[in-house]
Design a protein around this motif. Structure first.
Motif, PDB file in Angstrom:
ATOM      1  N   THR A  82       0.855  -1.192   0.000  1.00  0.00           N
ATOM      2  CA  THR A  82       0.000   0.000   0.000  1.00  0.00           C
ATOM      3  C   THR A  82       0.883   1.231   0.000  1.00  0.00           C
ATOM      4  O   THR A  82       2.040   1.188   0.427  1.00  0.00           O
ATOM      5  CB  THR A  82      -0.922   0.047   1.242  1.00  0.00           C
ATOM      6  OG1 THR A  82      -0.125   0.230   2.419  1.00  0.00           O
ATOM      7  CG2 THR A  82      -1.746  -1.226   1.387  1.00  0.00           C
ATOM      8  N   VAL A  83       0.316   2.347  -0.478  1.00  0.00           N
ATOM      9  CA  VAL A  83       1.062   3.604  -0.508  1.00  0.00           C
ATOM     10  C   VAL A  83       1.390   4.052   0.912  1.00  0.00           C
ATOM     11  O   VAL A  83       2.511   4.503   1.203  1.00  0.00           O
ATOM     12  CB  VAL A  83       0.251   4.684  -1.251  1.00  0.00           C
ATOM     13  CG1 VAL A  83       0.968   6.037  -1.174  1.00  0.00           C
ATOM     14  CG2 VAL A  83       0.028   4.277  -2.699  1.00  0.00           C
ATOM     15  N   SER A  86       4.260   2.127   2.252  1.00  0.00           N
ATOM     16  CA  SER A  86       5.532   2.564   1.663  1.00  0.00           C
ATOM     17  C   SER A  86       6.078   3.782   2.395  1.00  0.00           C
ATOM     18  O   SER A  86       7.264   3.853   2.722  1.00  0.00           O
ATOM     19  CB  SER A  86       5.339   2.914   0.179  1.00  0.00           C
ATOM     20  OG  SER A  86       5.234   1.758  -0.607  1.00  0.00           O
ATOM     21  N   ILE A 174       8.930   5.232  -3.004  1.00  0.00           N
ATOM     22  CA  ILE A 174       7.620   5.747  -2.583  1.00  0.00           C
ATOM     23  C   ILE A 174       6.906   6.410  -3.756  1.00  0.00           C
ATOM     24  O   ILE A 174       5.700   6.235  -3.952  1.00  0.00           O
ATOM     25  CB  ILE A 174       7.795   6.725  -1.410  1.00  0.00           C
ATOM     26  CG1 ILE A 174       8.310   5.980  -0.174  1.00  0.00           C
ATOM     27  CG2 ILE A 174       6.478   7.428  -1.092  1.00  0.00           C
ATOM     28  CD1 ILE A 174       8.764   6.893   0.947  1.00  0.00           C
ATOM     29  N   ASN A 177       5.544   3.825  -6.233  1.00  0.00           N
ATOM     30  CA  ASN A 177       4.379   3.121  -5.700  1.00  0.00           C
ATOM     31  C   ASN A 177       3.147   4.021  -5.663  1.00  0.00           C
ATOM     32  O   ASN A 177       2.023   3.552  -5.858  1.00  0.00           O
ATOM     33  CB  ASN A 177       4.674   2.606  -4.290  1.00  0.00           C
ATOM     34  CG  ASN A 177       3.805   1.426  -3.920  1.00  0.00           C
ATOM     35  OD1 ASN A 177       3.412   0.631  -4.777  1.00  0.00           O
ATOM     36  ND2 ASN A 177       3.489   1.294  -2.652  1.00  0.00           N
ATOM     37  N   ALA A 178       3.357   5.321  -5.422  1.00  0.00           N
ATOM     38  CA  ALA A 178       2.226   6.242  -5.322  1.00  0.00           C
ATOM     39  C   ALA A 178       1.707   6.694  -6.685  1.00  0.00           C
ATOM     40  O   ALA A 178       0.512   6.963  -6.830  1.00  0.00           O
ATOM     41  CB  ALA A 178       2.629   7.467  -4.500  1.00  0.00           C
ATOM     42  N   PRO A 182      -1.063   2.780  -8.189  1.00  0.00           N
ATOM     43  CA  PRO A 182      -1.059   2.520  -6.739  1.00  0.00           C
ATOM     44  C   PRO A 182      -2.078   1.437  -6.385  1.00  0.00           C
ATOM     45  O   PRO A 182      -3.184   1.418  -6.933  1.00  0.00           O
ATOM     46  CB  PRO A 182      -1.451   3.874  -6.133  1.00  0.00           C
ATOM     47  CG  PRO A 182      -2.068   4.642  -7.242  1.00  0.00           C
ATOM     48  CD  PRO A 182      -1.445   4.165  -8.508  1.00  0.00           C
ATOM     49  N   SER A 248      -5.027   0.763   2.003  1.00  0.00           N
ATOM     50  CA  SER A 248      -4.634   0.949   0.606  1.00  0.00           C
ATOM     51  C   SER A 248      -5.201   2.234   0.012  1.00  0.00           C
ATOM     52  O   SER A 248      -4.693   2.726  -0.996  1.00  0.00           O
ATOM     53  CB  SER A 248      -5.084  -0.253  -0.231  1.00  0.00           C
ATOM     54  OG  SER A 248      -6.481  -0.224  -0.479  1.00  0.00           O
ATOM     55  N   ASN A 252      -3.784   7.370  -1.625  1.00  0.00           N
ATOM     56  CA  ASN A 252      -3.807   6.698  -2.926  1.00  0.00           C
ATOM     57  C   ASN A 252      -4.427   7.617  -3.973  1.00  0.00           C
ATOM     58  O   ASN A 252      -5.596   8.008  -3.856  1.00  0.00           O
ATOM     59  CB  ASN A 252      -4.615   5.393  -2.813  1.00  0.00           C
ATOM     60  CG  ASN A 252      -4.357   4.466  -3.990  1.00  0.00           C
ATOM     61  OD1 ASN A 252      -4.306   4.905  -5.129  1.00  0.00           O
ATOM     62  ND2 ASN A 252      -4.192   3.199  -3.696  1.00  0.00           N
TER      63      ASN A 252
END
Length: 386
Positions: A82-83, A86, A174, A177-178, A182, A248, A252
């Protein structure tokens, strides 16, 4: 004899490898065919590789940073599920790496022996790794210290370069992932909730079918009770999935206001399933005790067993409709009607149980337990459907 055992062992290994390859191929097909857990895992793996590649491309190839290897190493492990995770783990990991690096640098500059410095720093770094504020990332304190002490001359500029590379790598991980697909887990949450509800439904139907047909043997009743006990694990998975979905959505960008945060309805569903799991286990335990071969008291007569089976079938249907109504408001009226019928079936069951009581202590205990479980299940479903 030895050759025969060797051949059997080889066949087992080959069979296991085939099963693993088949499972892997099935996962790959599902990832390509439709959204799901397999596709999410594949996407996260590709994102982690992308984050490491970008971190190395910038830090190592473009900037020629002295400690460029740290950047992709940190980036790849921070492409989390999940953001929010992270970001949280990124801060914890940077704190751990910085603490280990600073401690190792300070000790290394005072003690000019790597072996002695390790003996002093590593116990401290490992103890620091258990600090609750660092969470699961505490182990990186010892890793940061090892990088300092095992990579040549200890110096403040070199250690500063490592910390800077770690900060850069964390930022890349990060950001990737974002910004790049995401992860969202609402789909999995709904699937897990429905799976738990379907398992409760199937257990109740299995017991009802057994009561209707007169199959009261201890072996089958034991199987029902084992399934009922395992139902608690399904409920725990559903509870974990709800928490995972909420996490999550934090930070996001895919949410964009159109994806609702799992609300109170999800919590209510977990509560209903948890309550149902407890009482389904109680029902199956009572049936198992009645089916025991060493039980002296007579079993409930077929008519009463069939009435109780009808009650269990209606309960199973009400649970399923309740799960469907969470995601389809049009099913709410159908749920209310089903729960009303369930109450009527319970009233009939209560009357038959009263007429069937013989006064035998075992009968009173059995009928009382069955009626108590039925009352509690119905009351909870009525409250949830209201």
């Amino acid at each position: 004899m030895r050759n025969g055992r060797t051949e059997q062992a080889v066949r087992r290994v080959v069979r296991a490898v085939r099963l693993d390859l088949s499972a892997a191929a099935g996962s790959l097909r599902r990832a390509c065919a439709r959204p799901g857990r397999e596709r999410d895992l594949a996407a996260q793996a590709l994102k982690a590789a992308l984050a490491a590649w970008l971190a190395w491309l910038i830090a190592g190839w473009w900037l020629h940073a002295p400690a460029a290897f740290v950047a992709p190493w940190v980036a790849v492990v921070l492409v989390e599920s999940t953001v929010y995770r992270s970001l949280a783990h990124g801060l914890q990991q940077l704190g751990a790496i910085t603490a280990g690096t600073v401690a190792a640098t300070a000790v290394g500059l005072v003690l000019h022996s790597t072996a002695v410095a390790m003996a002093v720093v590593l116990p401290l770094a490992l103890l620091l790794g258990h600090w609750r504020r660092l969470g699961s990332q505490g182990v990186y304190a010892a890793t940061g210290a090892l990088f300092v002490l095992t990579n040549g001359t200890v110096s403040v500029p070199t250690s500063a370069d490592r910390i800077a590379a770690a900060v850069f790598g964390a930022g890349v991980g990060i950001a990737v992932n974002a910004l790049v697909r995401p992860p969202l887990y609402l789909r999995d949450t709904r699937a897990v909730l429905r799976d738990a509800t379907e398992e409760a439904h199937d257990i109740l139907h299995a017991v009802a079918d057994g009561l209707t047909s007169g199959r009261w043997d201890a072996e089958e009743a034991g199987a029902w009770h084992e399934r009922a006990l395992r139902l608690h694990r399904h409920v725990d998975e559903a509870r974990s999935a709800v928490d995972w979905s909420r996490e999550s959505l934090r930070g996001n960008l895919r949410r964009r206001g159109s994806v609702p945060l799992p609300g109170k309805g999800y919590d209510d569903a977990i509560a209903v399933l948890d309550y149902a799991a407890v009482h389904i286990a109680g029902v199956t335990r009572t049936v198992l005790e009645v089916a025991a071969e060493d039980r002296a008291a007579p079993r409930p007569h077929p008519g009463l067993a069939r009435t109780y089976a009808r009650f269990l079938c209606r309960t199973a249907r009400a649970l399923r409709l309740y799960s469907h109504s969470l995601f389809d408001a049009a099913r709410e009226d159908e749920l209310r009607a089903e729960v009303t019928d369930l109450r009527a079936t319970l009233d009939t069951l209560r009357q038959e149980l009263a007429r069937s009581t013989t006064g035998h202590p075992d009968d009173l205990a059995t009928y009382g337990t069955l009626l108590a479980q039925a009352n509690r299940l119905t009351d909870h479903l009525l409250a949830s459907a209201g």
